[in-house]
Scaffold this motif. Structure first.
Motif, PDB file in Angstrom:
ATOM      1  N   ARG A  76       0.822  -1.218   0.000  1.00 20.69           N
ATOM      2  CA  ARG A  76       0.000   0.000   0.000  1.00 20.69           C
ATOM      3  C   ARG A  76       0.852   1.262   0.000  1.00 20.69           C
ATOM      4  O   ARG A  76       1.750   1.425   0.823  1.00 20.69           O
ATOM      5  CB  ARG A  76      -0.930   0.015   1.213  1.00 20.69           C
ATOM      6  N   LEU A  77       0.489   2.166  -0.909  1.00 24.42           N
ATOM      7  CA  LEU A  77       1.119   3.477  -0.958  1.00 24.42           C
ATOM      8  C   LEU A  77       0.083   4.533  -0.612  1.00 24.42           C
ATOM      9  O   LEU A  77      -1.008   4.554  -1.186  1.00 24.42           O
ATOM     10  CB  LEU A  77       1.669   3.765  -2.360  1.00 24.42           C
ATOM     11  N   LYS A  78       0.433   5.423   0.294  1.00 22.90           N
ATOM     12  CA  LYS A  78      -0.499   6.482   0.681  1.00 22.90           C
ATOM     13  C   LYS A  78      -0.425   7.691  -0.239  1.00 22.90           C
ATOM     14  O   LYS A  78      -1.396   8.439  -0.369  1.00 22.90           O
ATOM     15  CB  LYS A  78      -0.215   6.912   2.130  1.00 22.90           C
ATOM     16  N   PRO A  97       1.117   5.993  -9.093  1.00 21.58           N
ATOM     17  CA  PRO A  97      -0.103   6.318  -8.332  1.00 21.58           C
ATOM     18  C   PRO A  97      -0.108   5.718  -6.934  1.00 21.58           C
ATOM     19  O   PRO A  97       0.537   4.696  -6.667  1.00 21.58           O
ATOM     20  CB  PRO A  97      -1.216   5.709  -9.189  1.00 21.58           C
ATOM     21  N   ALA A  98      -0.858   6.356  -6.031  1.00 23.68           N
ATOM     22  CA  ALA A  98      -1.078   5.799  -4.698  1.00 23.68           C
ATOM     23  C   ALA A  98      -2.133   4.699  -4.804  1.00 23.68           C
ATOM     24  O   ALA A  98      -2.841   4.583  -5.794  1.00 23.68           O
ATOM     25  CB  ALA A  98      -1.553   6.890  -3.750  1.00 23.68           C
ATOM     26  N   GLY A  99      -2.231   3.860  -3.759  1.00 23.13           N
ATOM     27  CA  GLY A  99      -3.245   2.808  -3.743  1.00 23.13           C
ATOM     28  C   GLY A  99      -2.675   1.459  -3.367  1.00 23.13           C
ATOM     29  O   GLY A  99      -1.530   1.352  -2.891  1.00 23.13           O
ATOM     30  N   ASP A 100      -3.496   0.413  -3.571  1.00 22.07           N
ATOM     31  CA  ASP A 100      -3.095  -0.965  -3.264  1.00 22.07           C
ATOM     32  C   ASP A 100      -2.440  -1.603  -4.482  1.00 22.07           C
ATOM     33  O   ASP A 100      -3.075  -1.753  -5.533  1.00 22.07           O
ATOM     34  CB  ASP A 100      -4.315  -1.796  -2.853  1.00 22.07           C
ATOM     35  N   TYR A 101      -1.189  -1.996  -4.339  1.00 20.52           N
ATOM     36  CA  TYR A 101      -0.475  -2.725  -5.375  1.00 20.52           C
ATOM     37  C   TYR A 101      -0.564  -4.213  -5.032  1.00 20.52           C
ATOM     38  O   TYR A 101       0.036  -4.663  -4.061  1.00 20.52           O
ATOM     39  CB  TYR A 101       0.989  -2.282  -5.435  1.00 20.52           C
ATOM     40  N   VAL A 134       9.583  -4.999  -4.689  1.00 16.86           N
ATOM     41  CA  VAL A 134       9.960  -4.843  -3.282  1.00 16.86           C
ATOM     42  C   VAL A 134      10.892  -5.999  -2.911  1.00 16.86           C
ATOM     43  O   VAL A 134      10.505  -7.170  -2.990  1.00 16.86           O
ATOM     44  CB  VAL A 134       8.721  -4.854  -2.359  1.00 16.86           C
ATOM     45  N   PRO A 135      12.136  -5.721  -2.524  1.00 16.48           N
ATOM     46  CA  PRO A 135      13.066  -6.796  -2.145  1.00 16.48           C
ATOM     47  C   PRO A 135      12.541  -7.597  -0.951  1.00 16.48           C
ATOM     48  O   PRO A 135      11.800  -7.079  -0.107  1.00 16.48           O
ATOM     49  CB  PRO A 135      14.341  -6.038  -1.778  1.00 16.48           C
ATOM     50  N   SER A 136      12.934  -8.844  -0.857  1.00 18.38           N
ATOM     51  CA  SER A 136      12.509  -9.726   0.231  1.00 18.38           C
ATOM     52  C   SER A 136      12.928  -9.154   1.580  1.00 18.38           C
ATOM     53  O   SER A 136      14.029  -8.610   1.734  1.00 18.38           O
ATOM     54  CB  SER A 136      13.121 -11.120   0.056  1.00 18.38           C
ATOM     55  N   GLY A 137      12.042  -9.260   2.557  1.00 19.88           N
ATOM     56  CA  GLY A 137      12.347  -8.845   3.914  1.00 19.88           C
ATOM     57  C   GLY A 137      12.245  -7.356   4.166  1.00 19.88           C
ATOM     58  O   GLY A 137      12.651  -6.884   5.231  1.00 19.88           O
ATOM     59  N   THR A 138      11.702  -6.600   3.209  1.00 14.71           N
ATOM     60  CA  THR A 138      11.566  -5.160   3.404  1.00 14.71           C
ATOM     61  C   THR A 138      10.143  -4.721   3.080  1.00 14.71           C
ATOM     62  O   THR A 138       9.349  -5.478   2.537  1.00 14.71           O
ATOM     63  CB  THR A 138      12.534  -4.361   2.502  1.00 14.71           C
ATOM     64  N   SER A 139       9.825  -3.482   3.410  1.00 11.63           N
ATOM     65  CA  SER A 139       8.550  -2.883   3.021  1.00 11.63           C
ATOM     66  C   SER A 139       8.835  -1.583   2.277  1.00 11.63           C
ATOM     67  O   SER A 139       8.148  -0.585   2.435  1.00 11.63           O
ATOM     68  CB  SER A 139       7.676  -2.616   4.262  1.00 11.63           C
ATOM     69  N   GLU A 140       9.891  -1.619   1.456  1.00 12.70           N
ATOM     70  CA  GLU A 140      10.303  -0.458   0.695  1.00 12.70           C
ATOM     71  C   GLU A 140      10.565  -0.870  -0.749  1.00 12.70           C
ATOM     72  O   GLU A 140      11.374  -1.763  -1.021  1.00 12.70           O
ATOM     73  CB  GLU A 140      11.563   0.149   1.310  1.00 12.70           C
ATOM     74  N   ALA A 141       9.854  -0.250  -1.679  1.00 14.10           N
ATOM     75  CA  ALA A 141      10.056  -0.529  -3.101  1.00 14.10           C
ATOM     76  C   ALA A 141      11.312   0.192  -3.578  1.00 14.10           C
ATOM     77  O   ALA A 141      11.481   1.387  -3.335  1.00 14.10           O
ATOM     78  CB  ALA A 141       8.843  -0.074  -3.904  1.00 14.10           C
ATOM     79  N   THR A 142      12.182  -0.530  -4.254  1.00  9.67           N
ATOM     80  CA  THR A 142      13.426   0.062  -4.737  1.00  9.67           C
ATOM     81  C   THR A 142      13.451   0.196  -6.258  1.00  9.67           C
ATOM     82  O   THR A 142      14.227   0.970  -6.797  1.00  9.67           O
ATOM     83  CB  THR A 142      14.629  -0.790  -4.303  1.00  9.67           C
ATOM     84  N   ILE A 164      10.558   3.927  -2.319  1.00  4.17           N
ATOM     85  CA  ILE A 164       9.223   4.293  -1.836  1.00  4.17           C
ATOM     86  C   ILE A 164       8.819   3.369  -0.702  1.00  4.17           C
ATOM     87  O   ILE A 164       8.780   2.150  -0.866  1.00  4.17           O
ATOM     88  CB  ILE A 164       8.183   4.202  -2.972  1.00  4.17           C
ATOM     89  N   SER A 165       8.532   3.946   0.451  1.00  5.94           N
ATOM     90  CA  SER A 165       8.094   3.156   1.605  1.00  5.94           C
ATOM     91  C   SER A 165       6.588   2.925   1.537  1.00  5.94           C
ATOM     92  O   SER A 165       5.830   3.805   1.130  1.00  5.94           O
ATOM     93  CB  SER A 165       8.441   3.867   2.910  1.00  5.94           C
ATOM     94  N   GLY A 166       6.170   1.745   1.934  1.00  6.70           N
ATOM     95  CA  GLY A 166       4.751   1.404   1.968  1.00  6.70           C
ATOM     96  C   GLY A 166       4.493   0.431   3.099  1.00  6.70           C
ATOM     97  O   GLY A 166       5.343   0.207   3.955  1.00  6.70           O
ATOM     98  N   SER A 167       3.306  -0.136   3.107  1.00  2.00           N
ATOM     99  CA  SER A 167       2.973  -1.151   4.115  1.00  2.00           C
ATOM    100  C   SER A 167       2.399  -2.365   3.402  1.00  2.00           C
ATOM    101  O   SER A 167       1.681  -2.231   2.408  1.00  2.00           O
ATOM    102  CB  SER A 167       1.949  -0.600   5.120  1.00  2.00           C
ATOM    103  N   ILE A 168       2.719  -3.527   3.914  1.00  2.00           N
ATOM    104  CA  ILE A 168       2.251  -4.775   3.304  1.00  2.00           C
ATOM    105  C   ILE A 168       1.068  -5.311   4.103  1.00  2.00           C
ATOM    106  O   ILE A 168       1.152  -5.487   5.318  1.00  2.00           O
ATOM    107  CB  ILE A 168       3.387  -5.815   3.241  1.00  2.00           C
TER     108      ILE A 168
END
Length: 253
Positions: A76-78, A97-101, A134-142, A164-168
């Motif tokens: 999720r991106l805010k 865009p923001a939203g649920d990926y 998003v790399p394994s073990g993170t909540s940040e898209a690189t 980009i930081s998000g939440s899973i």
């Protein structure tokens, strides 16, 4: 001396041209697809029930053996953002865009999440169809990935201008459109009188309003323990009187 310098200058110029033509993107094939978890529908099981006079006994569409939805992992991106990538002598620029990926594919290195909408191209860049890596073990898209046509597995991938930081979490995709705000049809208990057991059948509009032309009163001979059928429904009436009914549903309305 001049003969030695000239080849070096030529080599340097050629190297600069190659550098200018370099690209920051690469072609990749998405990893193994991730299947969503199926959310089952409400499966009908014969059951005993009771209802008072005026209560709805059966509702059409209450039971379904079909799946009602799909549960998927989501990134999720805010907030939306903009990213750029150099390709040869051109700069590609996209709006993220923001939203649920929703999770689409996985590799040993990380997960590919599909964007809720196409990437808008900026400053002459075409629209792209893709998402975030998003790399394994993170909540940040690189990194991000895209193609110029939707629903393909061979895509372009490049680093984001900034991670980009998000939440899973999870996202649910419903398979059926909830068109009506009320039941499509009901069967209501109307009591027993003069050896007759009575029901009221009603159909409803998409907005949940009763359709007068499709309201019908039904009177049948009352036999305790008798098997009754109306429309698609089938049920046994164990006991009925002027106040309530006890029945076993064998097949839903």
């Amino acid at each position: 001396m001049i003969k030695t310098v000239m080849p070096r200058l030529t080599l340097l110029a050629f190297t600069l041209v190659l550098t200018a033509c370099a690209t920051e993107l690469r072609s990749v094939r998405l990893g193994r697809p991730v299947e969503p978890e199926v959310i089952p529908g409400k499966v009908f099981v014969p059951s005993k029930s009771t209802a008072n006079v005026g209560d709805v006994m059966l509702t059409a569409g209450e039971y379904s053996k079909e799946a009602t939805g799909l549960r998927l992992e989501a990134f999720r991106l805010k907030e939306s953002s903009i990213t750029r990538v150099e390709h040869k002598v051109k700069t590609l620029e996209f709006s993220i865009p923001a939203g649920d990926y929703r999770l689409r594919n996985r590799t040993n290195e990380g997960s590919y999440y599909s964007a809720p909408a196409p990437f808008s191209g900026l400053n002459g860049t075409k629209r792209g169809y893709g998402g975030l890596f998003v790399p394994s073990g993170t909540s940040e898209a690189t990194e991000f990935y895209w193609s110029w046509t939707p629903d393909v597995t061979n895509v372009f991938q490049a680093k984001l201008t900034s991670p980009i930081s998000g939440s899973i979490g999870e996202s649910i995709k419903y398979l059926k459109d909830r068109e009506s705000s009320g039941p499509r049809a009901t069967l209501t208990y109307a009591g027993v009188a003069g050896g007759q057991i009575r029901f009221v059948y009603k159909e409803f509009t998409k907005d949940g309003f009763a359709r007068p032309a499709f309201t019908q009163e039904v009177s049948l001979d009352y036999k305790p323990g008798g098997l009754y059928a109306y429309k698609d429904a089938q049920f046994t009436v164990e006991k009925a009187d002027s106040t309530h009914i006890s029945f076993m549903v064998h097949r839903p309305l």
